[in-house]
Every structure is written in C-alpha cells, then in structure tokens.
Enzyme design. Structure first.
Site, PDB file in Angstrom:
ATOM      1  N   TYR A 195      -6.582 122.171 -11.336  1.00  0.00           N
ATOM      2  CA  TYR A 195      -7.943 122.433 -10.845  1.00  0.00           C
ATOM      3  C   TYR A 195      -8.094 121.931  -9.410  1.00  0.00           C
ATOM      4  CZ  TYR A 195      -8.478 123.377 -15.731  1.00  0.00           C
ATOM      5  OH  TYR A 195      -8.286 123.893 -16.980  1.00  0.00           O
ATOM      6  N   HIS A 230       3.280 132.096 -16.843  1.00  0.00           N
ATOM      7  CA  HIS A 230       1.852 131.767 -16.772  1.00  0.00           C
ATOM      8  C   HIS A 230       1.480 131.158 -15.427  1.00  0.00           C
ATOM      9  CE1 HIS A 230      -1.971 129.829 -17.552  1.00  0.00           C
ATOM     10  NE2 HIS A 230      -1.430 128.653 -17.397  1.00  0.00           N
ATOM     11  N   PHE A 231       2.228 130.129 -14.990  1.00  0.00           N
ATOM     12  CA  PHE A 231       1.707 129.442 -13.799  1.00  0.00           C
ATOM     13  C   PHE A 231       2.045 130.153 -12.481  1.00  0.00           C
ATOM     14  CE2 PHE A 231       5.387 126.420 -14.617  1.00  0.00           C
ATOM     15  CZ  PHE A 231       6.105 126.706 -13.483  1.00  0.00           C
ATOM     16  N   HIS A 232       2.872 131.186 -12.545  1.00  0.00           N
ATOM     17  CA  HIS A 232       3.046 131.949 -11.309  1.00  0.00           C
ATOM     18  C   HIS A 232       1.895 132.925 -11.065  1.00  0.00           C
ATOM     19  CE1 HIS A 232       7.073 130.242 -11.091  1.00  0.00           C
ATOM     20  NE2 HIS A 232       7.117 130.674  -9.847  1.00  0.00           N
ATOM     21  N   HIS A 235      -2.408 118.044 -15.607  1.00  0.00           N
ATOM     22  CA  HIS A 235      -3.187 119.255 -15.853  1.00  0.00           C
ATOM     23  C   HIS A 235      -4.341 119.376 -14.879  1.00  0.00           C
ATOM     24  CE1 HIS A 235      -4.209 122.973 -17.625  1.00  0.00           C
ATOM     25  NE2 HIS A 235      -5.458 122.618 -17.532  1.00  0.00           N
ATOM     26  N   ARG A 267      12.480 127.826 -20.576  1.00  0.00           N
ATOM     27  CA  ARG A 267      12.249 127.699 -19.143  1.00  0.00           C
ATOM     28  C   ARG A 267      13.253 126.689 -18.577  1.00  0.00           C
ATOM     29  NH1 ARG A 267       7.008 123.666 -18.406  1.00  0.00           N
ATOM     30  NH2 ARG A 267       7.375 124.026 -16.204  1.00  0.00           N
ATOM     31  N   ARG A 268      13.345 126.604 -17.267  1.00  0.00           N
ATOM     32  CA  ARG A 268      14.105 125.563 -16.580  1.00  0.00           C
ATOM     33  C   ARG A 268      15.518 125.428 -17.090  1.00  0.00           C
ATOM     34  NH1 ARG A 268      10.213 120.312 -16.544  1.00  0.00           N
ATOM     35  NH2 ARG A 268       9.192 120.876 -14.625  1.00  0.00           N
TER      36      ARG A 268
END
Lengths: 600, 180
Positions: free
Chosen positions: A259, A406-408, A255, A469-470
């Site tokens: 950052y 979300h992470f795209h 995680h 997902r995946r």
C-alpha cells in the site's frame, strides 16, 4: 434535560457551505525564493532518477526470469555467468532493485515534493539532501554484497539463510532514510496546521501525510526485524535466529509496503489524472475516507502471508484474513471514484453511451494512457489478491508461479506503470525539458501493459499447475515441469513472449526518459508543465467548522495515526509476544555462495 | 444545434457511491464467511499452532525442536508410522536439497498426520495436485492432517527458496491402494 442553546446536537447542522472557488482546481501558494525552489526540484529529480536507474537494471534482468518460466535456462551462458553467478542472484537483484529500491526512491521524491508544493512550505533543504544521501549510501552499501553474490537472499531475506552483514546494514540505512522523509513531511504538515487554524488540509497534502503515517506504522515490523533480530544475529551477538519471529516481523511491513507503493499512485489518480484527462475529481471527502481506511487497515493484515507457517494460531490467521478483505473496500471506492472522474472527463470531451465514452478519453496522451492501463491491470491484480489472501485458496497457490503473476500486475503494473506515466510530466515539470519522443512514450506504456498481461496469464496459469515460484524450473534434474502430465507448454510460451515484449517496452521507455533528461532545458516547467491540479465535483471546502462530517472526522490525522498504531499492536502484539516466549534459535546457513553449503 | 453535454453531478455520484460502498462491504464480509465455513468443514489441511504442532512428541515442546540434534525425537528416523488405530503419522526432515525420506509411501483413504521440520534453512512442502502446502522451519515442527484419496505417485516440491539447488529439491509421495 438542559435546553441550553449552546448544545443543540439534535438540530440538523446547516448544510456544508462551499465557496465557488472550492470547486475549482487548487492554486498552490507561490514560492518566491527561486534558489529554494530549484533546490527542491533538484532533490526530487535526484530521487526520481535514482529510482529509474534502479528500475533500468532490474528491468534488464527481468527477461532472464521470464525465460526461465518459459522453460529456457539462460543462466548457463558464459557471458551472463561472469555477471551473475546464479538464477537466484539475478532474481535477488531483480526483486530488490524493482520492488524495494525503485519504489522507495521514487516515492521519497514524489511524496516529499508534492506536499511541500501543495502547502507552499519552506522545508529544510539540508535535511532533505542529507536524507537523499543517506538513502543512496544505504543502497550502495547493500548493493556491494548483492553484486558479489554475498547476499543472494531474494528480497524477503528470510533467515537462517545468512548474507553478508553489509547487506542488512545497508538496507536498514536505506529504509531508515525513508522514515526521515516521512517525518519531515509530517512535521511540515503540523507546522501548516498551526499556521492555518480551522482550515481543512488540502487534498494532496492530506493523502501524502496519510501515506507517510501509514508507512511509519508499517515500517515498525521491518525496523524491529533489522535492529533486534537480524543485525544482532549477523554480528554474532546472539547464538542464532528464530526464523519465524523474523518472518512475522517481515510481513508486518511486507504486506503494508504494497500500500506504501500503491497509495502514491492513487494520489496521482485522484488528484492529477482527472485534470490530465479533462475531467474533475469526483469527491474529495471520499478520497479522504479512502486514505484514512488505508492508514488504519493496511498493516494488521500481514499474517495472510503466513497461512502455511507452523505455530501461529489459526484464529489470528483468520482475523488477519478478514482484515485483508476489508482493505479491498478502499480500493473498490477508489475504482469507483476514478472511473467516475474519467467518465466525467470523457463526457466533457463529447463521449456518449454507457461504454462508448471510453473511446473519447485522451488516448494519445502517454501519461493518461499509462495510468489508465495501470488501473485496468489493477482490476485483475486486486481481484487476484483477494483470492490469494483467502485461507481456503492460498494452499493451492502459495509460493507457486501464481504469486509473481499476481504482483506483476499490482506493483509491476498498477504502481510501476503509473510511476512511469507520471514521469512523462513530472520530469519536464522538474527540469524544464520537453518530453522526448511522445509517440514512443505512448507505445512503451502499451507494450508494458501488453507484456504484463501475457506474463500474468502465463504465470497465474503455471501456478495453478503447481509450478513453484523463485525456482530455476528450466534446469531441474527431474523434468517434471516441462514434461509429464502438467501440460505447461501454453502458459510457458506466454511467459516467454511476455519477457520479450517487456524488454522492448522497457527499453523504449528508458530511451524516452534518458533522451528527455539529456536534452537541453528549454523552458520553465512551472509555466509549461504545472502541477496538474483538478477541478472538483464534490469538494471538501476549506473551512473546517463548516465542512461535512466526513471531512471533519478524517482531519485529525495525528489522532487517527495513534488509532492505527493501537490497532496494529492489538492485531500483532499477541502473536509476536507468543513467538518471543517460545523462541527457538537456529544457526545461520549459506547455501547460495559458489562452493558453499552449510550452517555455522 | 450542438448536443448539450450532460455532466455528472454531486447528488447522482453520492447515491451511486453509497450503493457501491454497500456492495463492497457486503462482498468482503461474504468472502470471509465463505472461507470461514470451508475452514470449519475441514476442506483445508490446517497447519496446527503450538497447541497441536506435535506437542506430545518426544523432544518437541510447544511445537519447537532443537534443529541441531534430532536424537531421541521421531525425526531421528523419518518415515511413516502406523498408529495401529487406522491413522498414520509421517515424520519428514527437510535438508538442502532433499526431503528425508526421499520417497514416502502412504496408504490411500487413511488420515495421515504429517510432522515436518528442517535441519538447516526454510523449505516448503508442497504436494503437487493437492492443497498440502506448509513452510518447513528449522527449530519448529509443522503439523497437519490430510487424507490422500487416489493411489499413485505425487511430486513433492520444495516451494521456499533454500539455495542454489532449490529447484532440484523434488521428492515423491506414493499413495498406495489399500491391501486387499
């Protein structure tokens, strides 16, 4: 009670004294040694170009994944089949190249170059080049099994799914090289502090050192996983592997790594974007506070990725959730600061009204536009992240299409689009070449943004419908996703369209990048494209004794680093020790090779 | 006359900064409180830790199990067990690429405690249209309790990558109406 005049803590301190020069953009110390400067720029350019080559391959594979989530399976195409054995191999390459290789190489160049220039330091170039070669060697080692379908593990490589040992060793070498970049920068900064006693660390160096220190704390999990769990296991030194220990150590880093990707973009947003847009940095002390909060709070949050995992105390899950919510604060502070800087810029350009000023921003500049669009995507990405991190909502969307949605718009847009936009000035700065086709560059960032918005809406939506997902959902034996009660047609169409938009936008971007790189050198980047340092509304000042409390409190970064380390040990120690005490080893398995299917 | 440009100044910014900072902190704390409340009220099927993860089961210690051999454990014969006190236990084994039992029948309106384990790699146990979502880990038993309210079939989707057949790891829960 003593009344010694030496200790008068009750008296108010004199107001921080700032010189007129503190409000103006930093003038970096000149580097006289031309050969050294050329070498420094060269190594940075190598890092950056390697990063974008990885992204190029990753981006080409992207639409194949998007089409799958549009219900179209392209992986049975015979030409594609010759290159990629399965959807899962394509996805492994896409994830590893974009999320791990691209980010790490770009950041290692960017955050080596910036502090070195900011301090005007003379770093050991042999060490810098050695680190680059080591990182690239690690990458090439890991790439071989990936390309041969021998490490189709996705970028989380959860055991006991077992890939070829070369993948683990190569990836470890690649990550270890980034830690050497971190050490080189931190050691250089310590040298600067010794040479400049009583001085405030300049903002760019401060933010960079903070980011690298955070990465050193964060990377401990992955280093531990590689050295003590995965490598001994793949070489047969252990009878098996405990998947839960491995997964917990993975998310210790996994995680915080987001950052580590995000903060280098923040550095550009804080320090350089105001200048590019024609405004000023809102507050240097606030920027420092933001980065220190990230240093302290980025890592002890990883268990929010493990709400669904058994045998981890719910108390720790909730503690990590609370700490995850707290990491939203420095991002909200950043949103405030950057919006302030942009408003300042727009008003200086004649912008008026509560929102009308937005139209006065330099929307014709691809570098500014790309970064602003990246930020806009992060508003949705950040808000979605808080939802995703909530223990209450997580079970509904955990491991569904919501997560890549979300992470795209976080790493895929906020970070990647920022790095692309930075490259529009960084590459000319480093090479002395002019940005080829600026109009195409501008279109490419808009298309990237638009494509990612389509993708995000489609994938969040599909996730809420329960599509995992995946997974090769376009070719399931039971047609539960495409037919039946799911009503997934609209989000699937959005996702499919996004794949096309992103491919076009991506190809336009790479045309601009490669055309720039292949064009002849025309001028001195130092003169025509200098580092875009910005003026400041609230500076930190340069004299530590007369600086504000916030500046003085955030300056001792080594001490804060120790606090960050202590905090992560406190928040992870009990969890990891309990897992080790109850370790349950299982054998490795291969279910991804062609014709394979079994455990040792 | 050209309009005078009003630029932002330090003091105004600092005031708004502090307000914004305050809002951010309050919002984060409120979010955590809200989730904590829903956790306590039991709206989420919480995954047990080693204290509750089937520690009373034969062959299971601290929520851990020998993934190579389920003989003597309830996982040797997966399926639903009526505890005869109004509660049920469901034992499920995940293997690449199916759950055992492939069709799990559970009664509507009764609490069912699930015990999940894997015989090979990680799998995910996601029950469509519910908030049941647990990682199935070899060597570990995942346990949670939930009640299915309305009768009907539900898809079970493996939502953790487990190999080339991962997307076909789809099975069913059939929630049955109580016998009249």
């Amino acid at each position: 009670m003593t009344t010694s005049p030496v200790h008068t803590p009750d008296l108010p301190r004199p107001a921080p004294a700032l010189a007129p020069g503190d409000f103006r953009a930093r003038t970096i110390p000149a580097i006289q040694d031309a050969a050294y400067l050329a070498s420094l720029k060269k190594v940075t350019q190598y890092y950056v170009v390697t990063a974008f080559l990885a992204l190029f391959i990753g981006v080409l594979i992207g639409p194949l994944q998007a089409f799958n989530y549009a219900g179209i399976n392209v992986y049975d195409n015979p030409i594609l089949k010759a290159l990629l054995k399965s959807y899962y191999q394509g996805l492994s390459l896409h994830g590893v190249l974009n999320a791990l290789v691209f980010t790490q190489f770009f950041i290692s160049g960017w955050l080596l170059y910036l502090p070195t220039r900011d301090m005007g330091a003379k770093i050991n170039m042999k060490f810098a080049w050695g680190t680059y070669i080591m990182m690239t060697a690690g990458l090439l080692m890991a790439a071989v099994p990936l390309l041969l379908n021998k490490a189709t593990l996705l970028y989380t490589f959860y055991p006991p799914m077992e890939g070829h040992w070369l993948f683990y060793v190569g990836a470890t070498i690649m990550v270890a090289a980034s830690l050497l970049v971190a050490l080189q920068v931190i050691v250089t900064w310590i040298g600067w502090k010794k040479a400049n006693p009583g001085k405030v660390t300049p903002l760019v160096t401060f933010m960079t050192v903070c980011t690298w220190m955070m990465w050193l704390v964060a990377a401990l999990g992955l280093v531990g996983e590689a050295l003590f769990v995965l490598i001994p296991w793949v070489f047969g030194l252990r009878p098996g592997v405990d998947p839960l220990i491995a997964k917990t150590l993975f998310w210790w880093t996994g995680h915080a790594i987001v950052y580590f990707w995000l903060l280098p973009a923040y550095i550009s947003w804080y320090a350089f974007l105001p200048k590019q847009a024609g405004g000023r940095i809102v507050s240097e002390p606030l920027a420092r506070l933001t980065f220190v909060m990230f240093l302290l709070n980025s890592t002890p949050v990883g268990i929010h990725h493990q709400y669904a995992d058994p045998n981890i105390s719910n108390v720790w899950k909730l503690i990590h959730m609370f700490l995850t919510f707290l990491v939203a604060i420095p991002s909200l502070l950043t949103a405030f600061s950057i919006a302030g800087a942009l408003e300042d810029a727009a008003r200086a350009r004649g912008g008026r009204g509560a929102v009308g000023w937005i139209f006065k921003l330099p929307w014709g500049d691809p570098s500014v536009t790309g970064q602003i669009l990246a930020m806009i995507s992060f508003i949705g990405g950040g808000a979605g992240g808080i939802i995703t991190a909530s223990y209450a909502f997580s079970p509904v969307i955990h491991n569904t299409a919501w997560i890549p949605g979300h992470f795209h718009i976080t790493v895929g847009t906020a970070v990647t689009l920022s790095f692309m936009a930075i490259s529009f000035w960084l590459v000319p700065h480093l090479t002395g070449k002019r940005l080829a086709a600026p109009k195409l560059a501008l279109s490419s960032v808009w298309l990237w943004f638009a494509g990612m918005m389509f993708f995000a809406v489609g994938m969040h939506w599909e996730g809420l419908l329960g599509i995992p997902r995946r997974a090769l959902i376009s070719a399931t034996a039971l047609p539960i996703y495409k037919e039946g009660s799911m009503h997934s047609q609209i989000p699937m169409a959005l996702t499919g369209i996004s794949g096309v938009i992103l491919l076009v936008g991506g190809l336009m971007y790479f045309y601009v990048l490669f055309a720039t790189l292949l064009s002849p050198r025309v001028d001195d980047g130092e003169v025509t494209t200098p580092l875009p340092y910005s003026d400041v509304i609230s500076p930190a000042g340069s004299d530590l004794t007369r600086a504000s409390t916030l500046v003085r409190t955030t300056e001792p970064l080594l001490a804060l680093w120790v606090v960050a380390l202590a905090l992560v040990l406190l928040m992870y120690g009990p969890v990891v020790l309990r897992l080790i005490a109850n370790a349950s080893l299982v054998p490795g398995c291969d279910f991804f090779s062609v014709g394979a299917g079994g455990c040792r | 006359m050209a309009p005078r440009i009003q630029r932002l100044d330090h003091h105004t910014m600092e005031k708004y900064e502090n307000i914004w900072f305050g809002i951010a902190v309050v919002m984060s704390v409120l979010l955590a409180v809200a989730v904590f409340a829903s956790f306590l009220s039991g709206t989420i099927p919480r995954i047990e830790d080693e204290g509750g993860g089937g520690h009373h089961l034969e062959g299971v210690k601290n929520g851990r199990i020998n993934s190579r051999n389920f003989a003597g454990t309830p996982f040797a014969t997966p399926g639903l067990v009526d505890n005869k006190d109004g509660t049920y236990s469901a034992f499920v084994v995940a293997r690449a690429f199916a759950f055992d039992p492939p069709v799990l029948k559970v009664p509507a309106g009764k609490p069912v405690t699930f015990y999940l384990t894997s015989a090979d790699v990680l799998h995910g146990y996601y029950v469509e249209k519910t908030n049941v979502n647990a990682t199935v880990v070899p060597g570990q038993v995942a346990s949670f309790t939930t009640t299915f309210r309305s009768p009907g079939p539900l898809n079970i989707v493996c939502d953790e990558y487990c190999g080339v057949g991962h997307h076909n790891m789809l099975n069913k829960i059939i929630v049955e109406a109580p016998q009249p």
